[in-house]
Design a protein around this motif. Structure first.
Motif, PDB file in Angstrom:
ATOM      1  N   LYS A  32     -80.264  -1.594 -70.235  1.00  0.00           N
ATOM      2  CA  LYS A  32     -81.542  -1.192 -70.828  1.00  0.00           C
ATOM      3  C   LYS A  32     -81.354  -0.414 -72.126  1.00  0.00           C
ATOM      4  O   LYS A  32     -82.095  -0.606 -73.081  1.00  0.00           O
ATOM      5  CB  LYS A  32     -82.348  -0.352 -69.841  1.00  0.00           C
ATOM      6  CG  LYS A  32     -82.959  -1.158 -68.728  1.00  0.00           C
ATOM      7  CD  LYS A  32     -83.741  -0.278 -67.782  1.00  0.00           C
ATOM      8  CE  LYS A  32     -84.358  -1.103 -66.674  1.00  0.00           C
ATOM      9  NZ  LYS A  32     -85.055  -0.274 -65.690  1.00  0.00           N
ATOM     10  N   GLU A  33     -80.373   0.450 -72.169  1.00  0.00           N
ATOM     11  CA  GLU A  33     -80.175   1.296 -73.349  1.00  0.00           C
ATOM     12  C   GLU A  33     -79.543   0.540 -74.520  1.00  0.00           C
ATOM     13  O   GLU A  33     -79.926   0.746 -75.669  1.00  0.00           O
ATOM     14  CB  GLU A  33     -79.306   2.503 -72.993  1.00  0.00           C
ATOM     15  CG  GLU A  33     -79.164   3.492 -74.133  1.00  0.00           C
ATOM     16  CD  GLU A  33     -78.429   4.753 -73.729  1.00  0.00           C
ATOM     17  OE1 GLU A  33     -78.007   5.487 -74.650  1.00  0.00           O
ATOM     18  OE2 GLU A  33     -78.273   5.033 -72.525  1.00  0.00           O
ATOM     19  N   PHE A  34     -78.579  -0.329 -74.242  1.00  0.00           N
ATOM     20  CA  PHE A  34     -77.803  -0.943 -75.323  1.00  0.00           C
ATOM     21  C   PHE A  34     -78.042  -2.447 -75.496  1.00  0.00           C
ATOM     22  O   PHE A  34     -77.550  -3.040 -76.449  1.00  0.00           O
ATOM     23  CB  PHE A  34     -76.308  -0.681 -75.115  1.00  0.00           C
ATOM     24  CG  PHE A  34     -75.965   0.769 -75.083  1.00  0.00           C
ATOM     25  CD1 PHE A  34     -75.941   1.522 -76.253  1.00  0.00           C
ATOM     26  CD2 PHE A  34     -75.692   1.415 -73.886  1.00  0.00           C
ATOM     27  CE1 PHE A  34     -75.642   2.863 -76.232  1.00  0.00           C
ATOM     28  CE2 PHE A  34     -75.381   2.762 -73.848  1.00  0.00           C
ATOM     29  CZ  PHE A  34     -75.361   3.488 -75.026  1.00  0.00           C
ATOM     30  N   GLY A  35     -78.748  -3.060 -74.560  1.00  0.00           N
ATOM     31  CA  GLY A  35     -79.090  -4.469 -74.701  1.00  0.00           C
ATOM     32  C   GLY A  35     -77.955  -5.439 -74.433  1.00  0.00           C
ATOM     33  O   GLY A  35     -78.045  -6.606 -74.802  1.00  0.00           O
ATOM     34  N   ILE A  36     -76.896  -4.998 -73.776  1.00  0.00           N
ATOM     35  CA  ILE A  36     -75.818  -5.916 -73.444  1.00  0.00           C
ATOM     36  C   ILE A  36     -76.205  -6.689 -72.185  1.00  0.00           C
ATOM     37  O   ILE A  36     -76.756  -6.135 -71.244  1.00  0.00           O
ATOM     38  CB  ILE A  36     -74.465  -5.177 -73.264  1.00  0.00           C
ATOM     39  CG1 ILE A  36     -73.337  -6.172 -73.021  1.00  0.00           C
ATOM     40  CG2 ILE A  36     -74.543  -4.108 -72.199  1.00  0.00           C
ATOM     41  CD1 ILE A  36     -71.952  -5.563 -73.045  1.00  0.00           C
ATOM     42  N   ASN A  37     -75.932  -7.962 -72.194  1.00  0.00           N
ATOM     43  CA  ASN A  37     -76.228  -8.822 -71.060  1.00  0.00           C
ATOM     44  C   ASN A  37     -75.532  -8.293 -69.809  1.00  0.00           C
ATOM     45  O   ASN A  37     -74.358  -7.933 -69.860  1.00  0.00           O
ATOM     46  CB  ASN A  37     -75.748 -10.238 -71.409  1.00  0.00           C
ATOM     47  CG  ASN A  37     -75.945 -11.203 -70.282  1.00  0.00           C
ATOM     48  OD1 ASN A  37     -75.190 -11.203 -69.318  1.00  0.00           O
ATOM     49  ND2 ASN A  37     -76.957 -12.027 -70.414  1.00  0.00           N
ATOM     50  N   ARG A  38     -76.261  -8.248 -68.698  1.00  0.00           N
ATOM     51  CA  ARG A  38     -75.688  -7.693 -67.459  1.00  0.00           C
ATOM     52  C   ARG A  38     -74.464  -8.470 -66.997  1.00  0.00           C
ATOM     53  O   ARG A  38     -73.483  -7.887 -66.563  1.00  0.00           O
ATOM     54  CB  ARG A  38     -76.731  -7.690 -66.355  1.00  0.00           C
ATOM     55  CG  ARG A  38     -77.768  -6.632 -66.555  1.00  0.00           C
ATOM     56  CD  ARG A  38     -78.798  -6.668 -65.463  1.00  0.00           C
ATOM     57  NE  ARG A  38     -80.059  -6.309 -66.103  1.00  0.00           N
ATOM     58  CZ  ARG A  38     -81.232  -6.441 -65.576  1.00  0.00           C
ATOM     59  NH1 ARG A  38     -81.366  -6.940 -64.392  1.00  0.00           N
ATOM     60  NH2 ARG A  38     -82.311  -6.080 -66.223  1.00  0.00           N
TER      61      ARG A  38
END
Length: 111
Positions: A32-38
């Motif tokens: 959520k904070e950095f937008g990296i794919n889970r």
């Protein structure tokens, strides 16, 4: 249709994410904070656990011909590998593997 900006996560970013995970931050909060794919974050975490700092280096992109794609898809299907496990084993990102599986499951080898 809106254009999505692709987030680029360099080595320093990936290291920061690993440090946050080590200090009990959740995968979801980092996403959520950095937008990296889970999925990408999970694979990075596994690589970090297995190889340490060298696991965070970007690997070379694999050039998968039909034979390699078929081998990977068959391995996933026959051995019930998760996309994450197959990604670690073959070096292809889970999203790419998922696309190959969809094609195979939808249209067989003709796809």
């Amino acid at each position: 249709m809106s254009e999505r900006k692709r987030n680029i996560h360099d080595y320093a970013d990936r290291l920061k994410y690993m440090r946050l995970l080590e200090f009990e931050r959740s995968f979801n909060s980092i996403y959520k904070e950095f937008g990296i794919n889970r999925g990408q974050l999970c694979v990075l975490w596994d690589k970090y656990q297995m190889y340490g700092l060298s696991g965070l280096q970007k690997g070379k992109q694999i050039k998968a011909d039909f034979a390699l794609k078929k081998k990977i898809v068959l391995d996933i299907e026959e051995n019930h590998l998760s996309l994450r496990s197959a990604s670690l084993k073959y070096g292809a990102c889970p999203q790419r593997l998922s696309a190959w599986l969809k094609l195979y499951r939808g249209n067989g080898w003709a796809a």
